[in-house]
Write a protein that holds these residues in place. Structure first.
Motif, short mmCIF file in Angstrom:
data_model
loop_
_atom_site.label_atom_id
_atom_site.label_comp_id
_atom_site.label_asym_id
_atom_site.label_seq_id
_atom_site.Cartn_x
_atom_site.Cartn_y
_atom_site.Cartn_z
N LEU A 1 2.61 -3.24 3.82
CA LEU A 1 1.60 -4.44 3.86
C LEU A 1 1.26 -4.85 5.07
O LEU A 1 0.19 -5.11 5.34
CB LEU A 1 2.23 -5.19 2.68
CG LEU A 1 2.38 -4.87 1.32
CD1 LEU A 1 2.99 -5.79 0.44
CD2 LEU A 1 1.20 -4.43 0.70
N GLY A 2 2.36 -5.19 5.88
CA GLY A 2 2.03 -5.69 7.12
C GLY A 2 1.06 -4.75 8.30
O GLY A 2 0.24 -5.56 8.64
N PHE A 3 1.53 -3.70 8.18
CA PHE A 3 0.53 -2.82 8.87
C PHE A 3 -0.98 -2.97 8.30
O PHE A 3 -1.94 -2.96 9.11
CB PHE A 3 0.95 -1.28 8.69
CG PHE A 3 0.28 -0.16 9.32
CD1 PHE A 3 0.44 0.02 10.71
CD2 PHE A 3 -0.92 0.40 8.65
CE1 PHE A 3 -0.72 0.89 11.23
CE2 PHE A 3 -1.83 1.21 9.29
CZ PHE A 3 -1.47 1.68 10.60
N LEU A 4 -1.01 -2.75 6.91
CA LEU A 4 -2.44 -2.64 6.48
C LEU A 4 -3.11 -3.98 6.88
O LEU A 4 -4.36 -3.99 6.97
CB LEU A 4 -2.32 -2.41 5.09
CG LEU A 4 -1.85 -1.14 4.51
CD1 LEU A 4 -1.80 -1.20 3.07
CD2 LEU A 4 -2.79 -0.01 5.04
N ILE A 5 -2.60 -5.19 6.64
CA ILE A 5 -3.10 -6.43 6.82
C ILE A 5 -3.42 -6.60 8.43
O ILE A 5 -4.66 -6.91 8.93
CB ILE A 5 -2.00 -7.74 6.45
CG1 ILE A 5 -2.06 -7.68 5.03
CG2 ILE A 5 -2.52 -9.04 7.19
CD1 ILE A 5 -0.94 -8.61 4.31
N GLN A 6 -2.53 -6.24 9.14
CA GLN A 6 -2.82 -6.22 10.55
C GLN A 6 -3.93 -5.37 11.06
O GLN A 6 -5.13 -5.81 11.87
CB GLN A 6 -1.41 -5.65 11.52
CG GLN A 6 -1.80 -5.70 12.90
CD GLN A 6 -0.60 -5.09 13.74
OE1 GLN A 6 0.26 -4.38 13.29
NE2 GLN A 6 -0.25 -5.91 14.76
N ASP A 7 -4.03 -4.26 10.38
CA ASP A 7 -5.07 -3.35 10.52
C ASP A 7 -6.37 -3.99 10.42
O ASP A 7 -7.55 -3.82 11.14
CB ASP A 7 -4.90 -2.31 9.29
CG ASP A 7 -5.39 -0.78 9.82
OD1 ASP A 7 -5.26 -0.70 11.01
OD2 ASP A 7 -5.94 -0.26 9.03
N LEU B 1 1.70 5.74 2.71
CA LEU B 1 0.35 5.79 1.95
C LEU B 1 0.42 7.38 1.38
O LEU B 1 0.15 7.22 -0.12
CB LEU B 1 -0.88 5.42 2.95
CG LEU B 1 -1.07 4.36 3.49
CD1 LEU B 1 -2.17 4.47 4.59
CD2 LEU B 1 -1.43 3.43 2.38
N SER B 2 0.67 8.41 1.98
CA SER B 2 0.68 9.63 1.23
C SER B 2 1.55 9.67 0.27
O SER B 2 1.34 10.19 -0.93
CB SER B 2 0.93 10.74 2.16
OG SER B 2 -0.04 10.87 3.32
N LYS C 1 1.19 4.00 12.97
CA LYS C 1 0.34 4.59 12.13
C LYS C 1 0.99 5.62 11.40
O LYS C 1 0.79 5.97 10.20
CB LYS C 1 -0.93 4.91 12.88
CG LYS C 1 -1.89 5.44 12.05
CD LYS C 1 -3.13 5.76 12.89
CE LYS C 1 -3.19 7.43 13.47
NZ LYS C 1 -4.54 7.82 13.79
N ALA D 1 2.70 4.61 8.42
CA ALA D 1 2.04 4.15 7.41
C ALA D 1 1.30 5.23 6.94
O ALA D 1 1.36 5.20 5.59
CB ALA D 1 0.93 3.35 8.14
N LEU D 2 0.98 6.30 7.53
CA LEU D 2 0.38 7.28 6.70
C LEU D 2 1.48 8.16 5.81
O LEU D 2 0.91 8.42 4.69
CB LEU D 2 -0.36 8.55 7.79
CG LEU D 2 -1.59 8.30 8.55
CD1 LEU D 2 -1.74 9.20 10.07
CD2 LEU D 2 -2.69 8.21 7.40
#
Lengths: 110, 110
Positions: free
Chosen positions: B84-90, B10-11, B3, B6-7
């Motif tokens: 993208l994988g993280f967001l999708i898994q999310d 994203l930032s 996470k 990912a943050l």
DNA sequence: TCCATGTTTCATGTAATAATGAAATGATGG
DNA sequence: CCATCATTTCATTATTACATGAAACATGGA
């Protein structure tokens, strides 16, 4: 999706609490969650959460509906899909040979 | 992807100039672009760009390599894929019925 | 109507982010 | 090894984002 909308969504998600909130709502699914339930689950103050829900809503990532005394929040999966679409399109810009291999490696954990 | 990573990503992307820079590097492909070329293309000062390239690099979204006098930057597609994988898994977390329809609508513009 | 509950709004202080000019670093060709 | 070019680092300033306490607002029940 416009770049400005993508920036709003990225900014909204680029925040620890808001990312947690969004994930929680995604997991909550179509039933959504009341603001109070979210605050309880994430152990944060009501007004802090409210501010951040407002930011998520402005970015189009959540929507709300009053239900009696409380207000339920729901993840807007369309917006999430559009954001992913924007990011992927971003990556492809004229270069499928670079984009496609990346997407091929992307699998849904479902 | 964690996470916290990912943050960071994203930032890094949630910034007008950095998003433009990253897109430019994606389009530039494996040849990458020298810092000076990027600054020229985006019409920004060298030090402003340098600061923001540092942020993108810290997030793992770009890498650099010296080439003679100049320094070339490259988009790191692996990191983009992981994000993208993280967001999708999310989005899927335990609810494939919500995630899959979304992914089905996601098509690569290639 | 009055009160309790759930949530948002407002005002404030503080911390983080961003852009800039100037100076410094590193690398190359002469 | 000097002059120059490309880029980064530094210090400063302005802006923006953030969490908080207190107050306001809306709803439902007594």
């Amino acid at each position: 999706m416009e770049k400005t909308d993508a920036l709003d969504s990225l900014s909204a998600l680029a925040h620890d609490l808001r990312l947690d909130t969004f994930r929680l709502l995604v997991r909550a699914g179509p039933e959504g969650m009341a603001a109070g339930e979210i605050a309880e689950a994430l152990q944060i103050r009501a007004n802090t959460l409210s501010n951040n829900l407002t930011i998520l809503a402005a970015a189009g990532l959540v929507r709300s509906a009053r239900e009696g005394r409380s207000i339920r929040y729901f993840a807007r999966m369309e917006q999430m899909r559009d954001l992913l679409g924007f990011l992927i399109q971003d990556c492809c810009g004229g270069r499928p040979e670079q984009c496609q291999p990346m997407l091929d490696q992307l699998s849904c954990p479902c």
